[in-house]
Design an enzyme around this catalytic site. Structure first.
Site, short mmCIF file in Angstrom:
data_model
loop_
_atom_site.label_atom_id
_atom_site.label_comp_id
_atom_site.label_asym_id
_atom_site.label_seq_id
_atom_site.Cartn_x
_atom_site.Cartn_y
_atom_site.Cartn_z
N TYR A 1 -1.08 -0.34 9.94
CA TYR A 1 -1.30 -0.77 8.56
C TYR A 1 -0.08 -0.45 7.69
CZ TYR A 1 -3.82 -1.07 4.06
OH TYR A 1 -4.23 -1.38 2.79
N LYS B 1 2.23 -3.15 5.70
CA LYS B 1 2.30 -3.12 4.24
C LYS B 1 3.73 -2.91 3.74
CE LYS B 1 -1.84 -4.12 3.09
NZ LYS B 1 -2.04 -5.51 2.61
N SER C 1 0.83 -1.20 0.00
CA SER C 1 0.00 0.00 0.00
C SER C 1 0.86 1.25 0.00
CB SER C 1 -0.91 0.01 1.24
OG SER C 1 -1.58 1.25 1.36
#
Length: 304
Positions: free
Chosen positions: A165, A169, A152
């Site tokens: 997150y 990622k 991401s």
């Protein structure tokens, strides 16, 4: 050239909705037999239901394809092993793994419980590790495999409220980089997709008119490009709203500072040389950086 997956078996995690569903349907439409994995939880990882995955299987079968559903929690290796074993029992091989399953637990770092950090890491990082581990020896024995990590922009560039997150990622890219080296002689290729799509993970973050452009289907063409037989290797493909780009990691040539002058002040004085991008290069492995620095040191010794 037409991209087909006839005779191949694909596992897509988090395939009950959004990107994973789009990937699974597209693979099946091009001939793959598909394991539709989905725990069926909420986007924060709570709960479980097999309904979404079973509906995707029905869609594939209605179009003449073959698929099975499996509700493995990717963060639990024993459940992942059972999923892979079911695929082997039914079809005898696994050619493609798309590590797509994910959850969100967004908060600024100061307000985030460590349990929320751990949970996101478990699903995104250990989920990718568990699924990859479960198919790795199968792919080695076949001398063939295609694995897609889902990274991401939040990991590569940062995004407020997503330390967990973002860390996860970025971690899957480090995982990919070494797997590429270890899988090369077995024709196992590993790539990463960085998607921007309007899914239930992002539905309350974007206005409806933007969501309409950021369809999962606009990203899926990229996912299939990364897992077909002539796919690249160690490639980060960014995709969203019909746009495609690559992210690459480069290192500048740098400069050498002799031992007698090796101070913070000297590092600051050489900052422009350290940052000079004119001779930057993409390194094939971490060893490449060590070799570069040793060559600098040896060259300095020889010229002294």
């Amino acid at each position: 050239m037409t991209v087909r997956f006839d005779g191949q078996v694909a596992i897509v995690t988090g395939a009950g909705n959004g990107l994973g569903k789009s990937h699974a349907l597209a693979l099946a439409a091009r001939g793959a037999k598909v394991v539709v994995n989905d725990l069926g939880g909420a986007r924060d990882g709570s709960g479980a239901s097999s309904a979404a995955a079973q509906e995707v299987v029905r869609e594939i079968e209605a179009s003449g394809g073959e698929a099975i559903a499996h509700g493995a929690n990717v963060a639990r290796f024993n459940e992942v092993q059972d999923m892979v074993q079911q695929a082997m029992d039914k079809w005898g091989r696994v050619d493609i793994l798309i590590n797509n399953a994910g959850i969100l637990r967004d908060k600024s770092f100061s307000k985030m419980d460590l349990s929320d950090f751990q949970m996101v890491m478990d699903v995104h990082v250990m989920g990718s590790v568990n699924c990859t581990k479960a198919v790795w020896d199968i792919m080695r024995a076949q001398n063939y495999g295609r694995i897609v990590m889902t990274t991401s922009s939040s990991g590569m560039y940062g995004n407020f409220g997503q330390t967990n997150y973002g860390a996860a990622k970025m971690a899957v890219l480090g995982f990919m980089n070494t797997l590429v080296l270890e899988g090369a002689k077995y024709d196992i290729r590993i790539n990463a997709l960085s998607p921007t799509a309007g899914t239930r993970m992002t539905e309350d973050l974007m206005p409806p008119e933007v969501m309409d452009m950021l369809t999962p289907e606009a990203v899926t063409a990229g996912a299939l490009t990364l897992c077909h037989k002539d796919s690249p290797n160690r490639f980060i493909l960014c995709a969203g709203a019909g746009g495609f780009a690559s992210t690459r990691l480069f290192e500048t040539a740098g400069t050498f500072i002799p031992a007698e002058a090796r101070t913070p002040e000297a590092v600051i004085e050489n900052w422009d040389k350290i940052c000079d991008q004119s001779a930057q290069a993409e390194l094939a492995s971490g060893l490449g950086q060590t070799e570069k620095f040793l060559k600098m040191a040896m060259a300095s010794t020889q010229s002294a």
